[in-house]
Write an enzyme that holds these catalytic residues in place. Sequence first.
Site, PDB file in Angstrom:
ATOM      1  N   GLY A 174     -43.385  28.210 -57.542  1.00  0.00           N
ATOM      2  CA  GLY A 174     -43.879  29.559 -57.802  1.00  0.00           C
ATOM      3  C   GLY A 174     -45.259  29.781 -57.228  1.00  0.00           C
ATOM      4  O   GLY A 174     -46.182  30.176 -57.943  1.00  0.00           O
ATOM      5  N   ASN A 228     -45.510  25.245 -61.925  1.00  0.00           N
ATOM      6  CA  ASN A 228     -46.197  26.497 -62.189  1.00  0.00           C
ATOM      7  C   ASN A 228     -45.268  27.665 -62.487  1.00  0.00           C
ATOM      8  O   ASN A 228     -45.601  28.559 -63.251  1.00  0.00           O
ATOM      9  CB  ASN A 228     -47.081  26.845 -60.987  1.00  0.00           C
ATOM     10  CG  ASN A 228     -47.633  28.250 -61.053  1.00  0.00           C
ATOM     11  OD1 ASN A 228     -48.471  28.560 -61.893  1.00  0.00           O
ATOM     12  ND2 ASN A 228     -47.155  29.133 -60.186  1.00  0.00           N
ATOM     13  N   TYR A 272     -40.550  34.030 -74.626  1.00  0.00           N
ATOM     14  CA  TYR A 272     -41.577  33.435 -73.774  1.00  0.00           C
ATOM     15  C   TYR A 272     -42.406  32.417 -74.556  1.00  0.00           C
ATOM     16  O   TYR A 272     -42.675  31.307 -74.073  1.00  0.00           O
ATOM     17  CB  TYR A 272     -42.468  34.546 -73.223  1.00  0.00           C
ATOM     18  CG  TYR A 272     -43.506  34.112 -72.232  1.00  0.00           C
ATOM     19  CD1 TYR A 272     -43.143  33.637 -70.972  1.00  0.00           C
ATOM     20  CD2 TYR A 272     -44.865  34.205 -72.529  1.00  0.00           C
ATOM     21  CE1 TYR A 272     -44.101  33.257 -70.044  1.00  0.00           C
ATOM     22  CE2 TYR A 272     -45.824  33.830 -71.608  1.00  0.00           C
ATOM     23  CZ  TYR A 272     -45.441  33.362 -70.365  1.00  0.00           C
ATOM     24  OH  TYR A 272     -46.395  32.986 -69.442  1.00  0.00           O
ATOM     25  N   ALA A 273     -42.799  32.786 -75.789  1.00  0.00           N
ATOM     26  CA  ALA A 273     -43.565  31.858 -76.621  1.00  0.00           C
ATOM     27  C   ALA A 273     -42.755  30.604 -76.914  1.00  0.00           C
ATOM     28  O   ALA A 273     -43.288  29.486 -76.907  1.00  0.00           O
ATOM     29  CB  ALA A 273     -43.975  32.544 -77.931  1.00  0.00           C
ATOM     30  N   ALA A 274     -41.449  30.769 -77.149  1.00  0.00           N
ATOM     31  CA  ALA A 274     -40.588  29.610 -77.412  1.00  0.00           C
ATOM     32  C   ALA A 274     -40.505  28.710 -76.185  1.00  0.00           C
ATOM     33  O   ALA A 274     -40.586  27.477 -76.295  1.00  0.00           O
ATOM     34  CB  ALA A 274     -39.192  30.081 -77.817  1.00  0.00           C
ATOM     35  N   ALA A 275     -40.343  29.307 -75.005  1.00  0.00           N
ATOM     36  CA  ALA A 275     -40.257  28.519 -73.774  1.00  0.00           C
ATOM     37  C   ALA A 275     -41.560  27.777 -73.503  1.00  0.00           C
ATOM     38  O   ALA A 275     -41.555  26.591 -73.141  1.00  0.00           O
ATOM     39  CB  ALA A 275     -39.919  29.435 -72.591  1.00  0.00           C
ATOM     40  N   LYS A 276     -42.676  28.456 -73.698  1.00  0.00           N
ATOM     41  CA  LYS A 276     -43.969  27.843 -73.397  1.00  0.00           C
ATOM     42  C   LYS A 276     -44.366  26.799 -74.439  1.00  0.00           C
ATOM     43  O   LYS A 276     -45.081  25.841 -74.119  1.00  0.00           O
ATOM     44  CB  LYS A 276     -45.045  28.927 -73.262  1.00  0.00           C
ATOM     45  CG  LYS A 276     -44.853  29.816 -72.035  1.00  0.00           C
ATOM     46  CD  LYS A 276     -44.786  29.000 -70.748  1.00  0.00           C
ATOM     47  CE  LYS A 276     -44.827  29.861 -69.506  1.00  0.00           C
ATOM     48  NZ  LYS A 276     -44.767  29.059 -68.262  1.00  0.00           N
ATOM     49  N   ILE A 283     -55.253  36.218 -67.178  1.00  0.00           N
ATOM     50  CA  ILE A 283     -55.659  35.858 -65.817  1.00  0.00           C
ATOM     51  C   ILE A 283     -55.304  37.029 -64.909  1.00  0.00           C
ATOM     52  O   ILE A 283     -54.223  37.613 -65.029  1.00  0.00           O
ATOM     53  CB  ILE A 283     -54.926  34.592 -65.321  1.00  0.00           C
ATOM     54  CG1 ILE A 283     -55.048  33.455 -66.353  1.00  0.00           C
ATOM     55  CG2 ILE A 283     -55.467  34.169 -63.959  1.00  0.00           C
ATOM     56  CD1 ILE A 283     -56.443  32.947 -66.598  1.00  0.00           C
TER      57      ILE A 283
END
Length: 250
Positions: free
Chosen positions: A15, A90, A157-161, A190
Amino acid sequence: MTSGRFTAKTVAITGAAHGIGAATARRFLDEGARVAVIDREADGFAESFAGQPVDRLLTMAGDCTDAAVLADFHGRTIAAFGPIDILFNNVGQSGRERAAQFHESQEEVWRFVLEVSLFTAMRMSHLVVPAMRQRGGRIVNMSSDAALVGDAGLADYAAAKMGIIGFTRSLARELAPHRVTVNAVAPGAIRTRAHDRLTPAVIERIKATTPAGFIAEPEDVAGCVAFLASEDARYLTGQTLLIDGGRWMI
């Protein structure tokens, strides 16, 4: 930055056509590394790597959620530069325009977010680990402060991260005896292309809830990744480094 501390090292980054991935690739190139990057948005390579040394840069277009594509990328990198010394997993993203409160969310979106944000890191690591067990190496995984903050509307997303954090810790324990460190970075706000879709009011709210009071640049993350990949971090493994201006502190 021309220290040359990564001279003769081979770096692979997923990525990396834009944003943090591209900034990190440039940082490694500036410090002497041979760098291979993959991204499905190959049209971004020309702008992101204009003026970079072509003899130390390999670019490949491809979808990182496809295991066969990652295997091809791994093979091309080794053929061009030799075994991978440093892997930066990434690639990843939220559901973006398909993101929703959990009760309104769709399983197909959960599966996409887990694929791109967690499974790509696991698959790419699985490719490089056998050689790293023999010769040492560095793996840096991309998490997010969303894993710790638990932002509303980003449950998948929070679960994946958070899965990235668990994967990082477990793999770090397995590989520590083989001189391989495995760490994660967890950026907050960012300035990437994703921020272009945010309204000025949202940007100001992010700044107001960030103790540092500003939104960082991709290069701020790149410097932290380079540190974790360097000999300066040889005794640091299984850790998650938050890069979020103090939004979440551990």
